[in-house]
Write a protein that holds these residues in place. Structure first.
Motif, PDB file in Angstrom:
ATOM      1  N   VAL A  80       0.854  -1.166   0.058  1.00 35.09           N
ATOM      2  CA  VAL A  80       0.020  -0.113  -0.142  1.00 35.09           C
ATOM      3  C   VAL A  80       1.010   1.170   0.112  1.00 35.09           C
ATOM      4  CG1 VAL A  80      -1.638   1.400   1.400  1.00 35.09           C
ATOM      5  CG2 VAL A  80      -1.887  -1.200   1.263  1.00 35.09           C
ATOM      6  N   SER A  81       0.714   2.086  -1.039  1.00 40.59           N
ATOM      7  CA  SER A  81       1.515   3.559  -1.078  1.00 40.59           C
ATOM      8  C   SER A  81       0.694   4.509  -0.245  1.00 40.59           C
ATOM      9  CB  SER A  81       1.743   3.829  -2.546  1.00 40.59           C
ATOM     10  OG  SER A  81       2.307   5.018  -2.638  1.00 40.59           O
ATOM     11  N   VAL A  82       1.050   4.785   0.808  1.00 38.91           N
ATOM     12  CA  VAL A  82       0.449   5.670   1.785  1.00 38.91           C
ATOM     13  C   VAL A  82       0.456   7.227   0.977  1.00 38.91           C
ATOM     14  CG1 VAL A  82       0.284   6.777   4.073  1.00 38.91           C
ATOM     15  CG2 VAL A  82       0.875   4.432   3.812  1.00 38.91           C
ATOM     16  N   ASP A  83       1.476   7.457   0.720  1.00 39.85           N
ATOM     17  CA  ASP A  83       1.600   8.733  -0.031  1.00 39.85           C
ATOM     18  C   ASP A  83       0.788   8.969  -1.019  1.00 39.85           C
ATOM     19  OD1 ASP A  83       3.687   9.402   1.949  1.00 39.85           O
ATOM     20  OD2 ASP A  83       5.514   8.712   0.677  1.00 39.85           O
ATOM     21  N   SER A  84       0.507   8.113  -2.055  1.00 39.92           N
ATOM     22  CA  SER A  84      -0.175   8.243  -3.177  1.00 39.92           C
ATOM     23  C   SER A  84      -1.842   7.883  -2.644  1.00 39.92           C
ATOM     24  CB  SER A  84       0.376   7.548  -4.369  1.00 39.92           C
ATOM     25  OG  SER A  84       0.420   6.019  -4.258  1.00 39.92           O
ATOM     26  N   PHE A  85      -1.876   7.258  -1.872  1.00 42.12           N
ATOM     27  CA  PHE A  85      -3.193   6.928  -1.525  1.00 42.12           C
ATOM     28  C   PHE A  85      -4.422   7.893  -1.497  1.00 42.12           C
ATOM     29  CE2 PHE A  85      -6.854   5.332   1.210  1.00 42.12           C
ATOM     30  CZ  PHE A  85      -6.928   3.922   0.564  1.00 42.12           C
ATOM     31  N   GLU A  86      -5.493   7.642  -2.233  1.00 40.55           N
ATOM     32  CA  GLU A  86      -6.669   8.357  -2.233  1.00 40.55           C
ATOM     33  C   GLU A  86      -8.084   7.884  -2.363  1.00 40.55           C
ATOM     34  OE1 GLU A  86      -7.650  10.545  -6.103  1.00 40.55           O
ATOM     35  OE2 GLU A  86      -5.550   9.450  -6.903  1.00 40.55           O
ATOM     36  N   VAL A  87      -8.996   8.479  -1.614  1.00 43.48           N
ATOM     37  CA  VAL A  87     -10.216   8.051  -1.823  1.00 43.48           C
ATOM     38  C   VAL A  87     -11.126   8.652  -2.728  1.00 43.48           C
ATOM     39  CG1 VAL A  87     -12.396   7.787  -0.500  1.00 43.48           C
ATOM     40  CG2 VAL A  87     -10.294   7.789   0.773  1.00 43.48           C
ATOM     41  N   LEU A  88     -11.658   7.463  -3.491  1.00 39.13           N
ATOM     42  CA  LEU A  88     -12.449   7.808  -4.616  1.00 39.13           C
ATOM     43  C   LEU A  88     -13.963   7.866  -4.464  1.00 39.13           C
ATOM     44  CD1 LEU A  88     -10.827   5.348  -7.048  1.00 39.13           C
ATOM     45  CD2 LEU A  88     -10.287   7.766  -6.857  1.00 39.13           C
ATOM     46  N   LYS A  89     -14.942   7.424  -4.780  1.00 43.70           N
ATOM     47  CA  LYS A  89     -16.266   7.429  -4.217  1.00 43.70           C
ATOM     48  C   LYS A  89     -16.804   5.856  -4.466  1.00 43.70           C
ATOM     49  CE  LYS A  89     -17.882   9.074  -8.735  1.00 43.70           C
ATOM     50  NZ  LYS A  89     -18.768   9.952  -9.593  1.00 43.70           N
ATOM     51  N   ASN A  90     -18.044   5.822  -3.903  1.00 39.34           N
ATOM     52  CA  ASN A  90     -18.830   4.510  -4.007  1.00 39.34           C
ATOM     53  C   ASN A  90     -18.008   3.294  -3.321  1.00 39.34           C
ATOM     54  OD1 ASN A  90     -20.693   5.857  -5.562  1.00 39.34           O
ATOM     55  ND2 ASN A  90     -19.998   4.885  -7.394  1.00 39.34           N
ATOM     56  N   GLY A  91     -17.249   3.666  -2.246  1.00 38.61           N
ATOM     57  CA  GLY A  91     -16.480   2.636  -1.554  1.00 38.61           C
ATOM     58  C   GLY A  91     -15.050   2.321  -2.101  1.00 38.61           C
ATOM     59  N   TYR A  92     -14.648   3.091  -3.221  1.00 38.81           N
ATOM     60  CA  TYR A  92     -13.483   2.627  -3.990  1.00 38.81           C
ATOM     61  C   TYR A  92     -12.289   3.735  -3.263  1.00 38.81           C
ATOM     62  CZ  TYR A  92     -15.603  -0.664  -7.213  1.00 38.81           C
ATOM     63  OH  TYR A  92     -16.224  -1.785  -7.959  1.00 38.81           O
ATOM     64  N   ALA A  93     -11.260   3.030  -3.570  1.00 44.95           N
ATOM     65  CA  ALA A  93      -9.772   3.940  -3.375  1.00 44.95           C
ATOM     66  C   ALA A  93      -8.816   3.564  -4.347  1.00 44.95           C
ATOM     67  CB  ALA A  93      -9.421   3.783  -1.779  1.00 44.95           C
ATOM     68  N   LYS A  94      -7.667   4.310  -4.559  1.00 42.05           N
ATOM     69  CA  LYS A  94      -6.473   3.558  -5.165  1.00 42.05           C
ATOM     70  C   LYS A  94      -5.462   4.493  -4.540  1.00 42.05           C
ATOM     71  CE  LYS A  94      -6.572   6.987  -9.032  1.00 42.05           C
ATOM     72  NZ  LYS A  94      -6.794   7.097 -10.201  1.00 42.05           N
ATOM     73  N   ASP A  95      -4.081   3.679  -4.905  1.00 38.79           N
ATOM     74  CA  ASP A  95      -2.839   4.276  -4.768  1.00 38.79           C
ATOM     75  C   ASP A  95      -2.203   4.151  -6.343  1.00 38.79           C
ATOM     76  OD1 ASP A  95      -1.896   1.637  -4.782  1.00 38.79           O
ATOM     77  OD2 ASP A  95      -1.675   1.483  -2.622  1.00 38.79           O
ATOM     78  N   LYS A  96      -0.776   4.331  -6.149  1.00 39.09           N
ATOM     79  CA  LYS A  96      -0.232   4.129  -7.541  1.00 39.09           C
ATOM     80  C   LYS A  96       0.042   2.700  -7.777  1.00 39.09           C
ATOM     81  CE  LYS A  96       4.697   4.067  -5.341  1.00 39.09           C
ATOM     82  NZ  LYS A  96       5.972   4.607  -5.633  1.00 39.09           N
ATOM     83  N   ASN A  97      -0.328   1.647  -7.026  1.00 40.29           N
ATOM     84  CA  ASN A  97      -0.102   0.244  -7.331  1.00 40.29           C
ATOM     85  C   ASN A  97      -1.648  -0.348  -7.539  1.00 40.29           C
ATOM     86  OD1 ASN A  97       2.830   0.381  -6.671  1.00 40.29           O
ATOM     87  ND2 ASN A  97       2.195   0.562  -4.577  1.00 40.29           N
ATOM     88  N   ASN A  98      -2.506  -0.001  -6.676  1.00 39.32           N
ATOM     89  CA  ASN A  98      -3.347  -0.884  -6.727  1.00 39.32           C
ATOM     90  C   ASN A  98      -4.922  -0.066  -6.548  1.00 39.32           C
ATOM     91  OD1 ASN A  98      -1.794  -3.477  -6.215  1.00 39.32           O
ATOM     92  ND2 ASN A  98      -1.532  -2.388  -4.109  1.00 39.32           N
ATOM     93  N   VAL A  99      -5.950  -0.917  -6.758  1.00 36.18           N
ATOM     94  CA  VAL A  99      -7.376  -0.338  -6.625  1.00 36.18           C
ATOM     95  C   VAL A  99      -7.941  -1.185  -5.567  1.00 36.18           C
ATOM     96  CG1 VAL A  99      -9.775   0.011  -7.464  1.00 36.18           C
ATOM     97  CG2 VAL A  99      -7.785   0.145  -9.064  1.00 36.18           C
ATOM     98  N   TYR A 100      -8.726  -0.607  -4.437  1.00 37.01           N
ATOM     99  CA  TYR A 100      -9.324  -0.855  -3.304  1.00 37.01           C
ATOM    100  C   TYR A 100     -10.976  -0.826  -3.200  1.00 37.01           C
ATOM    101  CZ  TYR A 100      -4.424  -0.633  -2.183  1.00 37.01           C
ATOM    102  OH  TYR A 100      -3.234  -0.290  -1.974  1.00 37.01           O
TER     103      TYR A 100
END
Length: 361
Positions: A80-100
């Motif tokens: 998990v890339s904490v520095d690039s982590f961002e919350v999107l919407k509808n329960g989704y989030a992403k960083d430079k490596n993954n989608v959550y």
């Protein structure tokens, strides 16, 4: 107390009163977040939070499920890339490596038996109604589909399409179905007034069928009556019986007098509301159109009028539906002028109910 159910003190972080912990795969047990996590802990939004080590969703560290001692354990994700982590919407989030989605990393099935491929966050976008996509796939509620991401379109919650097919969900029947067309222009394809009618620059469609010989550029839905739809283009009036959402009912051409086609309305006594009847007219003809049937009456519209919603007349005959009623014209009258009992009538000889003799006087 922070927000969204989170709180912390100098030693620990809590979610809804429960101390945050995670399963340590090396120690094979749950361990609490340490004090350094508490110092850097930050609440984001929509249930997400992060510290300098990882990110969290509703008190759970981002993880994958691990089955251990007859229980599922959440093993923290290590990339998990904490520095690039961002919350999107509808329960989704992403960083430079993954989608959550929630606390889990989103993977996809390549349809070759491998369902452990991570979804690339590059060009990952949130659409509507649970759909997302990136350059590779369209996803529905976190699961990849076979829709083409480049041409994928959402018309509304019940209708989606790409360059190959479209899917219509008919909620009244609680099922969905995919349709494909040979001459299908997905760029101009659209739904008409939230009905089961569609059109593109080439054709008009009803569910899975092309309606032949209709000009799509001038096509319109006029109104409906007794489970039927009246349609028109620049050249003709059409009637289609839609009862029970059947696909196979025939489209019937009524008249080419498009400009002058209109219904007869019935106004109940004491009311200003106009009820749509089964009788219609154009410049020269009267039609009885109901429940899949189109009948041309042998009368002129000039001297034709409704008696009520069940009976009509011209200067010589009484009509019940499309049939001439064998009654005494001069003494015929409706017995109860009520919308609830429109078929009750009489003449000097008989009592009638919806055109049938029920009793002799």
């Amino acid at each position: 107390v922070l927000k969204d159910g989170y709180a912390k003190d100098k030693n620990s972080v809590y979610y809804e009163g429960v101390k945050l912990s995670y399963y340590d795969d090396d120690k094979k047990k749950d361990v609490p977040l340490n004090s350094s996590s508490s110092d850097s802990f930050e609440v984001l939004k929509d249930g997400y939070a992060k510290d300098k080590y990882s990110a969290y969703y509703k008190g759970e560290i981002l993880s994958y499920s691990y089955f251990h001692n007859d229980k599922y354990k959440n093993i923290p994700l290590k990339n998990v890339s904490v520095d690039s982590f961002e919350v999107l919407k509808n329960g989704y989030a992403k960083d430079k490596n993954n989608v959550y989605l929630g606390r889990y990393q989103v993977f996809y099935d390549d349809f070759n038996g491998n369902n452990n491929n991570k979804v690339s966050p590059k060009n990952f976008v949130i659409l509507k109604y649970g759909y997302t996509k990136n350059n590779e796939y369209v996803f529905s509620n976190g699961y990849n589909t076979e829709w083409d991401p480049k041409s994928f379109r959402i018309i509304d919650k019940d209708c989606i399409l790409d360059k190959n097919s479209f899917q219509l969900t008919i909620r009244n029947d609680n099922y969905y179905k995919k349709y494909a067309y040979d001459n299908y222009d997905y760029k101009t394809f659209d739904r008409i007034n939230k009905t089961h009618y569609f059109k593109d620059k080439n054709n008009v469609y009803y569910k899975g069928k092309i309606l032949p010989n209709i000009d799509s550029s001038s096509f319109k839905i006029m109104y409906g009556n007794f489970a039927g739809s009246f349609l028109k283009d620049a050249f003709n009036i059409y009637y289609k019986y839609d009862a029970n959402y059947h696909d196979n009912n025939e489209l019937k051409r009524v008249t080419d007098d498009v400009k002058n086609f209109k219904p007869y309305y019935y106004i109940e006594n004491g009311s200003t509301y106009k009820w749509l009847s089964c009788y219609y007219r154009d410049s020269n003809n009267v039609y009885y159109i109901c429940n899949g049937s189109v009948k041309k009456l042998n009368t002129s519209p000039k001297n034709f009028e409704l008696i009520n919603s069940s009976y009509a007349k011209n200067d010589k005959n009484i009509y019940s539906g499309w049939e001439i009623l064998n009654c005494d014209y001069k003494t015929f009258k409706v017995r109860k002028e009520s919308f609830l009992n429109p078929g009750d009538a009489e003449d000097k000889n008989y009592y009638y109910k919806y055109g049938e003799i029920i009793q002799k006087k």
